[in-house]
Design an enzyme around this catalytic site. Sequence first.
Site, PDB file in Angstrom:
ATOM      1  N   SER A   1      34.562  41.688  45.736  1.00  0.00           N
ATOM      2  CA  SER A   1      35.121  41.561  44.393  1.00  0.00           C
ATOM      3  C   SER A   1      34.948  42.836  43.588  1.00  0.00           C
ATOM      4  O   SER A   1      35.911  43.357  43.001  1.00  0.00           O
ATOM      5  CB  SER A   1      34.480  40.379  43.672  1.00  0.00           C
ATOM      6  OG  SER A   1      33.082  40.573  43.508  1.00  0.00           O
ATOM      7  N   ASP A   2      33.728  43.371  43.533  1.00  0.00           N
ATOM      8  CA  ASP A   2      33.520  44.548  42.686  1.00  0.00           C
ATOM      9  C   ASP A   2      34.140  45.800  43.285  1.00  0.00           C
ATOM     10  O   ASP A   2      34.620  46.671  42.554  1.00  0.00           O
ATOM     11  CB  ASP A   2      32.044  44.764  42.373  1.00  0.00           C
ATOM     12  CG  ASP A   2      31.150  44.834  43.594  1.00  0.00           C
ATOM     13  OD1 ASP A   2      31.636  44.589  44.707  1.00  0.00           O
ATOM     14  OD2 ASP A   2      29.942  45.113  43.424  1.00  0.00           O
ATOM     15  N   CYS A   3      34.176  45.907  44.612  1.00  0.00           N
ATOM     16  CA  CYS A   3      34.838  47.055  45.247  1.00  0.00           C
ATOM     17  C   CYS A   3      36.341  47.008  44.981  1.00  0.00           C
ATOM     18  O   CYS A   3      36.965  48.049  44.708  1.00  0.00           O
ATOM     19  CB  CYS A   3      34.575  47.053  46.743  1.00  0.00           C
ATOM     20  SG  CYS A   3      32.827  47.166  47.161  1.00  0.00           S
TER      21      CYS A   3
ATOM     22  N   ALA B   1      37.701  45.604  42.405  1.00  0.00           N
ATOM     23  CA  ALA B   1      37.867  45.898  40.985  1.00  0.00           C
ATOM     24  C   ALA B   1      37.757  47.396  40.711  1.00  0.00           C
ATOM     25  O   ALA B   1      38.572  47.971  39.973  1.00  0.00           O
ATOM     26  CB  ALA B   1      36.830  45.135  40.173  1.00  0.00           C
ATOM     27  N   GLU B   2      36.754  48.043  41.310  1.00  0.00           N
ATOM     28  CA  GLU B   2      36.595  49.480  41.082  1.00  0.00           C
ATOM     29  C   GLU B   2      37.728  50.268  41.748  1.00  0.00           C
ATOM     30  O   GLU B   2      38.181  51.289  41.212  1.00  0.00           O
ATOM     31  CB  GLU B   2      35.235  49.954  41.594  1.00  0.00           C
ATOM     32  CG  GLU B   2      34.031  49.309  40.921  1.00  0.00           C
ATOM     33  CD  GLU B   2      33.954  49.541  39.421  1.00  0.00           C
ATOM     34  OE1 GLU B   2      34.607  50.481  38.913  1.00  0.00           O
ATOM     35  OE2 GLU B   2      33.233  48.785  38.732  1.00  0.00           O
TER      36      GLU B   2
END
Length: 767
Positions: free
Chosen positions: A489-491, A493-494
């Site tokens: 998820s955060d990868c 998003a980034e």
Amino acid sequence: MWKFRPSTDFDGLGRSSPLLRSVNKHCGRQVWCWEENAGTPDEREAVEKARQVFTENRQHQKHAADELLRLQYAGRRSRGPFPVDKRGLSGSGAPASAATVEASLRNGISFFESLQCDDGHWPGDYGGPMFLMPGMLIGLYVTSALDSVLSPQHKAEMVRYLNNHSNPDGGFGLHIEGPSTMFGTVFSYVSLRLLGVSPDDATAAAARAWIHEHGGATWTTSWGKFWLGVLGVYSWDGMNPMPPEMWLLPYSKWTGIGWAHPGRFWCHCRMVYLPMSYLYGRRATGKLTPLVMSLRDELYPGPYASIDWNAARNQVAAEDLYYPHPLIQDVLWWTLYKAERVLNGSRLRKRALKECMKHIHYEDENTRYIDIGPVNKILNMVCCWFENPDSQEFKLHLPRLYDYLWVAEDGMKMQGYNGSQLWDTAFAVQAVASTGLAGEAGACLQAAARFIDANQVAQEAQQPLEEYYRHISRGAWPFSTGDHGWPISDCSAEGLKAALTLTSLGRELGGPPLPAERLHDCVNVLLSYQNPDGGWATYENQRSHPILELINPSETFGDIVIDYNYVECSSACITALLSFAAQHPEHRTNEIEMSVHRGVRYIKSIQRPDGSWYGNWAVSFTYGTWFGAVALAAAGEDVHGSACLRRACAFLLSKQRQDGGWGESYLSSQTKEYHQSEGEASHVVNTGWALLALLAAKYHEIDAAPCHAAAHCLILAQEASGDWPQQSISGVFNRNCMIQYANYRNVFPIWALGEYRTALLGAGTSA
């Protein structure tokens, strides 16, 4: 001499491997190759000097500074170094001059550019855990592939690494900065012996003495017991069961037991215990060679034949016990232990083993034999060998081992992933763009754009996803490379934010924009990741209840059984969705608005009473509080109107050190209470995170002095080359094991100074 060879199909000896598969021509792949005739005499001398300096200081500075990569890439710098006038900087609350900040940024960016690979990513050391390489060595030894995969030079560098990371008491830690543990010491001792080191060697003898003084190898953790069992130096009767039959349980929640199906576990947990259960279920043990028989004598203070294996099942050294077994777990293991008499060798067991191998092969194929991480990578390889030693599947595993190996001045290590390529590159893009100096870094940013383009997940894993417990993937981004293929998820998003940032810079600086459809695909995945309470977990949705943590059998890791929500993942998704909506306001507007609203509410709900957020994937409260503050700021809040942000700023200011910076110890991650790092100097990475949080909250509009002091601290710490020093370890996973992000020491000082320049010195964001 060792040479770093990115984006190639080479093995560790520089040979092209026809067994490697790729979806993007190996873009981002990292391999260190031994090249006998490489390097000039001066270059070889510089390498030896870096090794010598590390060894001399190894008990004080325990993490390598990635000097071998820096030495190899030294000639790639196209501009600089630039002088930085540091006169008048003292960590005080006076503003840093615009000229000094600009010079520091220009020096830092021009140095960091030189570390970028031609494919656009920034490589770096992602080592730190001490239990990864031993598993690989045991796996290679058991499969009789140790000498064919590892050259004498590989082995020598691994021995160097182990010698460099032994503790003064003779033991080894769970990670390179940790105190000695039975798990780390037993694993490192076995590694030394498998690499050909004599038991009389000083490092080996000291480690063996530590093991005996603390009761012997029966006191290692369950993972240690498991690998020793595969090697043949520990009995399977001395382990708590890992029955493969759990993969035959019903998955549906209505059955009740379906809540505990391994398909509902956190993917790293299930992908590790899947092959473990296969090997346990068939009592897979390697040949009893003379070395194995010798190790049976060396690892225990008494005779091997006299060990009470049933008693040994629950023995764990006090130094290792981070997550003790609750009583319900001991009852469960005792029951399953007795059931093994019936299950072992039964038709049900054979059916379960077949089911396990079906999932193992699926994981291998859908990751191009990289696998989700280094632990299941080796376990899957060993499973393939025990299934069929001559199989193509086993052979396809071997060249991918080199993807996990990294060489620095401290030796060769096995990394915690096949790298952090996408993650670091996405951060780097945002950092450089924040400075107002992006116009000077066009080639760098365009290369990063090509990398981000090439490593977006282009297609789903093999269907049917539900049968293999996989979440949707298309359009998301992984932590490392497209070949790895597991998005987070955060990868994602980034990656999305980096792509949007590059688009905002224009085609001349940021390269061609990604097609809107591909951005839409990423947004679709981000929205699908959100859990009912508004938070985001890592790879998948939360599929079961936290009560399952009661069956966490690892003893040394915390919160591993299900995929929990995290402030980092939640913040990254909120900020990515808002950034996307700013450029594409017409797409799924209401859904994004509602998702952000729920996400912000979740972020606020997990803020601690002292104003901080606990960071789960780096050290720790400075990291988590940066993410928490940035999410609220992106949603339109600031310190003037937000009580949450006022508390967050108050927390950070209470931890600011005399030199203007922050320095947080990894002990914060273990105890969930803030611990200052040792020494007087602040940590540039912690300082970068804290400054970014204060600036996002607009605290400088109330009092700019703390921000000025932090900027002073970062500039004073910068080296003349433009690099920043490698300090203590900054990453963490599962609460208790630390891991290094080598590029953080460059990314976050640049990013923080860039935002400082924009917010307090009036510079533009894309000059």
